[in-house]
Design an enzyme around this catalytic site. Sequence first.
Site, PDB file in Angstrom:
ATOM      1  N   ASP A  55     -79.431 -90.908 -35.003  1.00  0.00           N
ATOM      2  CA  ASP A  55     -79.078 -91.195 -36.212  1.00  0.00           C
ATOM      3  C   ASP A  55     -79.674 -90.431 -37.289  1.00  0.00           C
ATOM      4  OD1 ASP A  55     -78.446 -93.864 -36.741  1.00  0.00           O
ATOM      5  OD2 ASP A  55     -80.850 -94.563 -37.395  1.00  0.00           O
ATOM      6  N   SER A  56     -78.499 -90.769 -37.771  1.00  0.00           N
ATOM      7  CA  SER A  56     -79.287 -89.906 -39.349  1.00  0.00           C
ATOM      8  C   SER A  56     -79.344 -90.320 -41.144  1.00  0.00           C
ATOM      9  CB  SER A  56     -78.440 -88.453 -39.592  1.00  0.00           C
ATOM     10  OG  SER A  56     -78.429 -87.911 -37.943  1.00  0.00           O
ATOM     11  N   HIS A 104     -79.995 -80.743 -40.437  1.00  0.00           N
ATOM     12  CA  HIS A 104     -81.189 -81.979 -40.622  1.00  0.00           C
ATOM     13  C   HIS A 104     -80.437 -82.005 -39.066  1.00  0.00           C
ATOM     14  CE1 HIS A 104     -77.779 -83.633 -41.923  1.00  0.00           C
ATOM     15  NE2 HIS A 104     -77.953 -84.891 -41.570  1.00  0.00           N
ATOM     16  N   THR A 127     -71.149 -91.924 -29.683  1.00  0.00           N
ATOM     17  CA  THR A 127     -70.595 -91.421 -31.097  1.00  0.00           C
ATOM     18  C   THR A 127     -68.873 -92.330 -30.843  1.00  0.00           C
ATOM     19  OG1 THR A 127     -70.392 -90.984 -33.272  1.00  0.00           O
ATOM     20  CG2 THR A 127     -70.840 -88.999 -31.525  1.00  0.00           C
ATOM     21  N   GLN A 185     -65.197 -89.413 -34.542  1.00  0.00           N
ATOM     22  CA  GLN A 185     -65.246 -87.250 -34.247  1.00  0.00           C
ATOM     23  C   GLN A 185     -65.349 -86.234 -35.126  1.00  0.00           C
ATOM     24  OE1 GLN A 185     -62.503 -87.799 -31.378  1.00  0.00           O
ATOM     25  NE2 GLN A 185     -62.979 -85.278 -31.138  1.00  0.00           N
ATOM     26  N   HIS A 186     -65.183 -86.841 -36.149  1.00  0.00           N
ATOM     27  CA  HIS A 186     -65.787 -85.108 -37.056  1.00  0.00           C
ATOM     28  C   HIS A 186     -67.470 -85.192 -36.363  1.00  0.00           C
ATOM     29  CE1 HIS A 186     -62.592 -85.541 -39.539  1.00  0.00           C
ATOM     30  NE2 HIS A 186     -62.892 -86.724 -40.111  1.00  0.00           N
ATOM     31  N   TYR A 216     -71.803 -87.884 -46.367  1.00  0.00           N
ATOM     32  CA  TYR A 216     -72.689 -87.075 -48.129  1.00  0.00           C
ATOM     33  C   TYR A 216     -72.600 -86.227 -48.453  1.00  0.00           C
ATOM     34  CZ  TYR A 216     -74.217 -92.689 -47.704  1.00  0.00           C
ATOM     35  OH  TYR A 216     -74.388 -93.700 -47.818  1.00  0.00           O
ATOM     36  N   ASP A 217     -71.202 -85.423 -47.284  1.00  0.00           N
ATOM     37  CA  ASP A 217     -71.434 -84.100 -47.708  1.00  0.00           C
ATOM     38  C   ASP A 217     -71.106 -83.473 -48.992  1.00  0.00           C
ATOM     39  OD1 ASP A 217     -72.887 -83.877 -44.519  1.00  0.00           O
ATOM     40  OD2 ASP A 217     -70.389 -83.015 -43.628  1.00  0.00           O
TER      41      ASP A 217
END
Length: 192
Positions: free
Chosen positions: A68-69, A176, A7, A10-11, A150-151
């Site tokens: 992958d989410s 998830h 990835t 950073q978050h 989308y949080d």
Amino acid sequence: MELIFATHNQHKLEEVKKLFPSDIILKSLNDIGCAEEIPETGKTFEENARIKADYVTSHYALPCFADDSGLLVDALDGAPGVYSARYAGPQKNPDDNMRKLLEAMNDATDRSARFHSVIALNMNNAHRVFKGTVEGDITTEKRGTDGFGYDPIFRPKGYERTFAELSTQTKNSISHRGKAMRQLITYLKQQL
């Protein structure tokens, strides 16, 4: 043990690091000098996760996992799905993505949705896959400032707050990605 998380986000890296035990040193693509964006050409979350993990292992000869989410919204027939990060275009802007999603759901009465995560691990030429899902619904407006993606518009089932309003610890315990990561960590501990 050193392990690469495929990835640049950073978050996402900081969120995941909080789950890992101290004897596993987690590094990102930036840490190994991988500046390229690995193309996600798969049609499923699992295919995309495998593509990223395999890319790092084959180009850098390092053990790697990738996730992958995505968000699957019932009223939108499962969209944005594997296109969650680029739902509003290739710029991958979270605010644009949320705005487009909220507009698409403007008249929706069914706001049910789920986040799904697939983690692919490529370590010592062994491949493993771990999965996690969290059910919830889409709010009518953004709420909260923590998290990413989308949080601010996803409220997990059983909670009044969105992912962006929950503490990182609470989010990780139900999310998830947290579910899939705990499976990965259990597997890694067995290998150590």
